[in-house]
Write an enzyme that holds these catalytic residues in place. Structure first.
Site, PDB file in Angstrom:
ATOM      1  N   ARG A   1       0.844  -1.200   0.000  1.00 16.39           N
ATOM      2  CA  ARG A   1       0.000   0.000   0.000  1.00 16.39           C
ATOM      3  C   ARG A   1       0.875   1.245   0.000  1.00 16.39           C
ATOM      4  O   ARG A   1       0.990   1.915   1.017  1.00 16.39           O
ATOM      5  CB  ARG A   1      -0.842  -0.029   1.269  1.00 16.39           C
ATOM      6  CG  ARG A   1      -2.301   0.096   0.994  1.00 16.39           C
ATOM      7  CD  ARG A   1      -3.104  -0.061   2.211  1.00 16.39           C
ATOM      8  NE  ARG A   1      -2.322  -0.383   3.397  1.00 16.39           N
ATOM      9  CZ  ARG A   1      -2.853  -0.599   4.589  1.00 16.39           C
ATOM     10  NH1 ARG A   1      -4.121  -0.542   4.751  1.00 16.39           N
ATOM     11  NH2 ARG A   1      -2.100  -0.881   5.633  1.00 16.39           N
TER      12      ARG A   1
ATOM     13  N   LYS B   1       5.292 -18.221   8.753  1.00 17.44           N
ATOM     14  CA  LYS B   1       4.648 -18.421  10.040  1.00 17.44           C
ATOM     15  C   LYS B   1       4.241 -17.070  10.649  1.00 17.44           C
ATOM     16  O   LYS B   1       4.774 -16.046  10.196  1.00 17.44           O
ATOM     17  CB  LYS B   1       5.587 -19.161  10.960  1.00 17.44           C
ATOM     18  CG  LYS B   1       6.811 -18.338  11.277  1.00 17.44           C
ATOM     19  CD  LYS B   1       7.611 -18.993  12.324  1.00 17.44           C
ATOM     20  CE  LYS B   1       8.539 -18.034  12.962  1.00 17.44           C
ATOM     21  NZ  LYS B   1       8.062 -16.788  13.464  1.00 17.44           N
TER      22      LYS B   1
ATOM     23  N   ASP C   1       9.826 -22.376   6.978  1.00 17.71           N
ATOM     24  CA  ASP C   1      10.379 -22.435   8.325  1.00 17.71           C
ATOM     25  C   ASP C   1      11.868 -22.192   8.108  1.00 17.71           C
ATOM     26  O   ASP C   1      12.589 -23.092   7.656  1.00 17.71           O
ATOM     27  CB  ASP C   1      10.141 -23.798   8.960  1.00 17.71           C
ATOM     28  CG  ASP C   1      10.616 -23.809  10.401  1.00 17.71           C
ATOM     29  OD1 ASP C   1      11.742 -23.319  10.650  1.00 17.71           O
ATOM     30  OD2 ASP C   1       9.895 -24.291  11.278  1.00 17.71           O
ATOM     31  N   HIS C   2      12.327 -20.986   8.387  1.00 16.46           N
ATOM     32  CA  HIS C   2      13.680 -20.650   7.922  1.00 16.46           C
ATOM     33  C   HIS C   2      14.756 -21.477   8.612  1.00 16.46           C
ATOM     34  O   HIS C   2      15.868 -21.587   8.114  1.00 16.46           O
ATOM     35  CB  HIS C   2      13.955 -19.144   8.013  1.00 16.46           C
ATOM     36  CG  HIS C   2      14.304 -18.640   9.377  1.00 16.46           C
ATOM     37  ND1 HIS C   2      13.366 -18.362  10.332  1.00 16.46           N
ATOM     38  CD2 HIS C   2      15.496 -18.361   9.941  1.00 16.46           C
ATOM     39  CE1 HIS C   2      13.985 -17.921  11.422  1.00 16.46           C
ATOM     40  NE2 HIS C   2      15.280 -17.907  11.215  1.00 16.46           N
TER      41      HIS C   2
ATOM     42  N   LYS D   1      18.721 -23.541   7.179  1.00 18.05           N
ATOM     43  CA  LYS D   1      20.060 -23.311   7.737  1.00 18.05           C
ATOM     44  C   LYS D   1      20.960 -24.511   7.420  1.00 18.05           C
ATOM     45  O   LYS D   1      20.546 -25.660   7.583  1.00 18.05           O
ATOM     46  CB  LYS D   1      19.977 -23.104   9.258  1.00 18.05           C
ATOM     47  CG  LYS D   1      19.299 -21.786   9.649  1.00 18.05           C
ATOM     48  CD  LYS D   1      19.390 -21.551  11.149  1.00 18.05           C
ATOM     49  CE  LYS D   1      18.553 -20.373  11.592  1.00 18.05           C
ATOM     50  NZ  LYS D   1      19.200 -19.082  11.502  1.00 18.05           N
TER      51      LYS D   1
ATOM     52  N   GLU E   1      18.071 -16.372  22.639  1.00 15.05           N
ATOM     53  CA  GLU E   1      18.351 -15.099  21.957  1.00 15.05           C
ATOM     54  C   GLU E   1      18.703 -14.061  23.002  1.00 15.05           C
ATOM     55  O   GLU E   1      18.131 -14.058  24.099  1.00 15.05           O
ATOM     56  CB  GLU E   1      17.125 -14.635  21.180  1.00 15.05           C
ATOM     57  CG  GLU E   1      16.764 -15.552  20.044  1.00 15.05           C
ATOM     58  CD  GLU E   1      15.631 -14.964  19.217  1.00 15.05           C
ATOM     59  OE1 GLU E   1      15.927 -14.354  18.188  1.00 15.05           O
ATOM     60  OE2 GLU E   1      14.477 -15.099  19.619  1.00 15.05           O
TER      61      GLU E   1
ATOM     62  N   ASP F   1       5.791 -18.482  18.669  1.00 14.40           N
ATOM     63  CA  ASP F   1       6.699 -17.827  17.719  1.00 14.40           C
ATOM     64  C   ASP F   1       7.767 -18.792  17.201  1.00 14.40           C
ATOM     65  O   ASP F   1       8.006 -18.851  15.993  1.00 14.40           O
ATOM     66  CB  ASP F   1       7.362 -16.617  18.407  1.00 14.40           C
ATOM     67  CG  ASP F   1       8.284 -15.845  17.475  1.00 14.40           C
ATOM     68  OD1 ASP F   1       7.981 -15.771  16.273  1.00 14.40           O
ATOM     69  OD2 ASP F   1       9.301 -15.312  17.961  1.00 14.40           O
TER      70      ASP F   1
ATOM     71  N   HIS G   1      10.193 -23.838  14.637  1.00 17.85           N
ATOM     72  CA  HIS G   1      11.622 -24.142  14.539  1.00 17.85           C
ATOM     73  C   HIS G   1      12.037 -25.304  15.462  1.00 17.85           C
ATOM     74  O   HIS G   1      12.726 -26.231  15.052  1.00 17.85           O
ATOM     75  CB  HIS G   1      12.477 -22.923  14.889  1.00 17.85           C
ATOM     76  CG  HIS G   1      12.114 -21.671  14.145  1.00 17.85           C
ATOM     77  ND1 HIS G   1      11.637 -21.685  12.865  1.00 17.85           N
ATOM     78  CD2 HIS G   1      12.178 -20.363  14.503  1.00 17.85           C
ATOM     79  CE1 HIS G   1      11.416 -20.430  12.467  1.00 17.85           C
ATOM     80  NE2 HIS G   1      11.738 -19.621  13.447  1.00 17.85           N
TER      81      HIS G   1
ATOM     82  N   LYS H   1      13.877 -15.001  24.925  1.00 17.93           N
ATOM     83  CA  LYS H   1      14.487 -13.736  24.506  1.00 17.93           C
ATOM     84  C   LYS H   1      15.178 -13.133  25.722  1.00 17.93           C
ATOM     85  O   LYS H   1      14.827 -13.435  26.857  1.00 17.93           O
ATOM     86  CB  LYS H   1      13.412 -12.786  23.993  1.00 17.93           C
ATOM     87  CG  LYS H   1      12.687 -13.331  22.758  1.00 17.93           C
ATOM     88  CD  LYS H   1      12.540 -12.279  21.701  1.00 17.93           C
ATOM     89  CE  LYS H   1      11.799 -12.771  20.489  1.00 17.93           C
ATOM     90  NZ  LYS H   1      12.671 -13.092  19.356  1.00 17.93           N
TER      91      LYS H   1
HETATM   92  C1  BG6 Z   1      11.881 -15.928  13.933  1.00 17.33           C
HETATM   93  C2  BG6 Z   1      11.152 -15.398  15.127  1.00 17.33           C
HETATM   94  O1  BG6 Z   1      11.182 -16.974  13.350  1.00 17.33           O
HETATM   95  O2  BG6 Z   1      13.159 -16.383  14.312  1.00 17.33           O
HETATM   96  C3  BG6 Z   1      11.950 -14.329  15.836  1.00 17.33           C
HETATM   97  O3  BG6 Z   1       9.899 -14.857  14.733  1.00 17.33           O
HETATM   98  C4  BG6 Z   1      13.351 -14.821  16.121  1.00 17.33           C
HETATM   99  O4  BG6 Z   1      11.309 -13.943  17.044  1.00 17.33           O
HETATM  100  C5  BG6 Z   1      13.974 -15.383  14.859  1.00 17.33           C
HETATM  101  O5  BG6 Z   1      14.101 -13.737  16.615  1.00 17.33           O
HETATM  102  C6  BG6 Z   1      15.336 -15.970  15.133  1.00 17.33           C
HETATM  103  O6  BG6 Z   1      15.922 -16.380  13.931  1.00 17.33           O
HETATM  104  P1  BG6 Z   1      17.463 -16.691  13.838  1.00 17.33           P
HETATM  105  O7  BG6 Z   1      17.654 -17.223  12.473  1.00 17.33           O
HETATM  106  O8  BG6 Z   1      18.176 -15.402  14.120  1.00 17.33           O
HETATM  107  O9  BG6 Z   1      17.739 -17.702  14.906  1.00 17.33           O
END
Ligand code: BG6
Length: 519
Positions: free
Chosen positions: A74, A181, A210-211, A215, A249, A268, A273, A371
């Site tokens: 937008r 997600k 799912d990133h 990895k 984290e 989250d 993950h 966190k």
């Molecule tokens: C994301 C979460 O999927 O992964 C975040 O939404 C988190 O809250 C992040 O900080 C962490 O990713 P990575 O690759 O830095 O471990």
């Protein structure tokens, strides 16, 4: 994924074993002509990860000559304005060096469509843009739609894609949808989301990101387990005492209050993950690394998960309070901008799970994430049982701990084996030592970003690294009761920023006579 059979267009070498497919590795595996349409290009993810990953792929020569990048948001932007946004994002966040000639080629295929997710005319304009791209850039009707937007808009967007004919393919072309997600906030909402996607796209055209699965170190878990002989024989309840999966984290929620509050740590990252890590760690060997075979094995693990009977004693949650972190005094979660003062959102989550299979009977899997913890580290630690008999004086082995195999997912990527060794000297004294494999020492190539790998797989139509909706729903089945138990408890325990989480987490694992690792 490596080891997959060749796709049409791959150059295939003849192999003496006809059952084994071989791809010529000297040739990069480049997708065919296509475009990537990103919804939500003004968001953090698009700026920090997606646009840089597109550039990095282009820079590595992994995008086809007929490639286009389309932004949808937008904003009152022309194509050049969006190209400038991509340029700035690339300069700031790309992994590989900036090369003017790569950028020039990429920027020629950049387009922008201004509009709202519910605005039919904007989708008609998008349809026109991709048709033009097919003609001008030769994208041949192949288009991937990346929904980097809040899930509440998924339904509207896919319906608009359908209405405007954007989801329909003609002979030989493909249309794919990519979703990020959270895949719902519980089982019921995940089912609704999945239905919305299924109404418009075939399951094989839906890519859930799912990133973590992109990895290198996570994929290496499969190599470690299934390409070697020495680990698999001991990868079971006979030898493994327990497994700890930690995703810690040091950052707080930053500017993500709007996304995070009401979601929390378990939804989250644990639902996706950590559950995926658990599945890869615990699954049986798949028949192949084709999507269907990997999925079957992961689903068996997720379906076999048993929760403890007393969830209050064997799970833990918490919320960060102010504290010292890395020499800096940082505020608590409730002090973050945009967080209501009475928020009960958890920023720390831990659970104890078991897997009801012969391989894992009686072996607890402890998952934790949080966190504002002491440091950023993600690891999977397989902790082994003690030797059944120690022919030493008790004092000789006083410093001997448990053997461990630790897959260091990030940031210090590698694998550590911990075992007992004799301390040099005249006495027989045994102490723990580490044997390390570090990516930085063993390989000269730096690891691609997870999003590079995953975007490339979307464009190639290579799905093993993307969870299917069955996996998503099974993971929610595990977490729903835990979240319900926490809702009953009310406010989560506060823990000081810069530490290792709430005391209830330490008590939880201590009830089993164990302690959390301090990575
Ligand atoms: C994301 C979460 O999927 O992964 C975040 O939404 C988190 O809250 C992040 O900080 C962490 O990713 P990575 O690759 O830095 O471990």
């Amino acid at each position: 994924m490596r080891g997959l059979p060749p796709r049409p267009g791959d150059r295939v070498l003849t192999d003496p074993n006809p059952l084994r497919d071989v791809r010529d590795r000297r040739l990069p595996d480049i997708p065919g002509p296509c475009s990537l349409v990103i919804f939500g290009v003004t968001g953090d993810l698009a700026t920090k990860k997606l646009m840089p990953a597109v550039y990095d792929l282009a820079n590595r020569g992994l995008l086809p000559p007929g490639f286009a990048l389309v932004g949808f948001a937008r904003r009152d932007w022309a194509d050049q304005d969006f190209a400038q946004i991509v340029h700035d994002a690339v300069k700031l966040h790309a992994r590989t060096e900036f090369r003017e000639e790569v950028w020039q080629t990429l920027s020629e295929g950049i387009r922008f469509v201004a509009g709202d997710f519910g605005d039919a005319s904007a989708f008609d304009r998008l349809a026109q843009v991709v048709t033009d791209l097919d003609r001008v850039r030769g994208t041949r009707g192949n288009h991937a739609f990346y929904l980097s937007i809040p899930p509440r808009f998924f339904g509207d967007v896919v319906q608009q894609l359908k209405r405007s004919g954007l989801s329909a393919t003609d002979s030989g072309s493909w249309r794919r949808v990519v979703v990020e997600k959270p895949f719902g906030h519980d089982l019921a909402s995940a089912r609704v989301l999945n239905r919305q996607l299924d109404e418009v796209f075939e399951p094989s055209s839906i890519f859930r990101i799912d990133h973590y699965l992109g990895k290198e170190t996570v994929q290496n878990l499969l190599a470690l387990r299934f390409a070697n002989t020495m680990f698999e024989p001991i990868w079971n309840a006979n030898y493994v005492d327990h497994v700890q999966i930690t995703m810690a984290e040091d950052i707080g929620i930053g500017s993500r209050a709007g996304y995070y509050d009401g979601i929390g740590a378990a939804r989250d990252v644990m639902q996706n993950h950590l559950m995926q890590l658990l599945a890869l760690c615990a699954m049986e060997e798949p028949l192949s690394f084709q999507s269907r075979d990997v999925r079957i094995e992961k689903e068996k693990v997720l379906a076999g998960i048993c929760l403890p009977k007393d969830l209050h004693r064997h799970t833990a949650n918490g919320q960060y309070a102010a504290g010292w972190q890395g020499g800096e005094y940082v505020g608590g979660y409730l002090d973050e901008e945009g967080i209501p003062p009475d928020s009960t959102t958890d920023t720390f989550a831990a659970v104890r799970l078991e897997i009801d299979t012969r391989r894992w009977a009686g072996v607890p899997f402890y998952l934790r994430t949080g966190k504002r913890l002491a440091r950023r580290v993600t690891e999977l630690a397989v902790m082994f049982k003690r030797a059944p008999h120690l022919p030493f004086a008790a004092t000789d082995t006083a410093e001997l701990g448990q053997n461990a195999l630790v897959v260091r997912i990030q940031p210090d990527e590698g694998v550590t084996m911990r075992f007992g060794s004799k301390i040099p000297g005249t006495e027989m004294e045994v102490r723990d030592v580490n044997m390390d494999f570090a990516y930085g020492d063993a390989f000269t190539e730096s690891s691609p970003e997870a999003y590079e790998r995953l975007l490339l797989d979307v464009l190639r139509g290579d799905p093993p690294l993307f969870p299917r909706h069955e996996e998503v729903e099974l993971a929610w089945m595990v977490l729903d009761p835990v979240l319900a138990a926490w809702a009953e408890d009310g406010r989560p325990e506060q823990y000081s920023a810069g530490g290792w989480g709430p005391s209830c987490a330490a008590e939880m694992i201590a009830r089993d006579g164990r302690v959390w690792r301090r990575p």
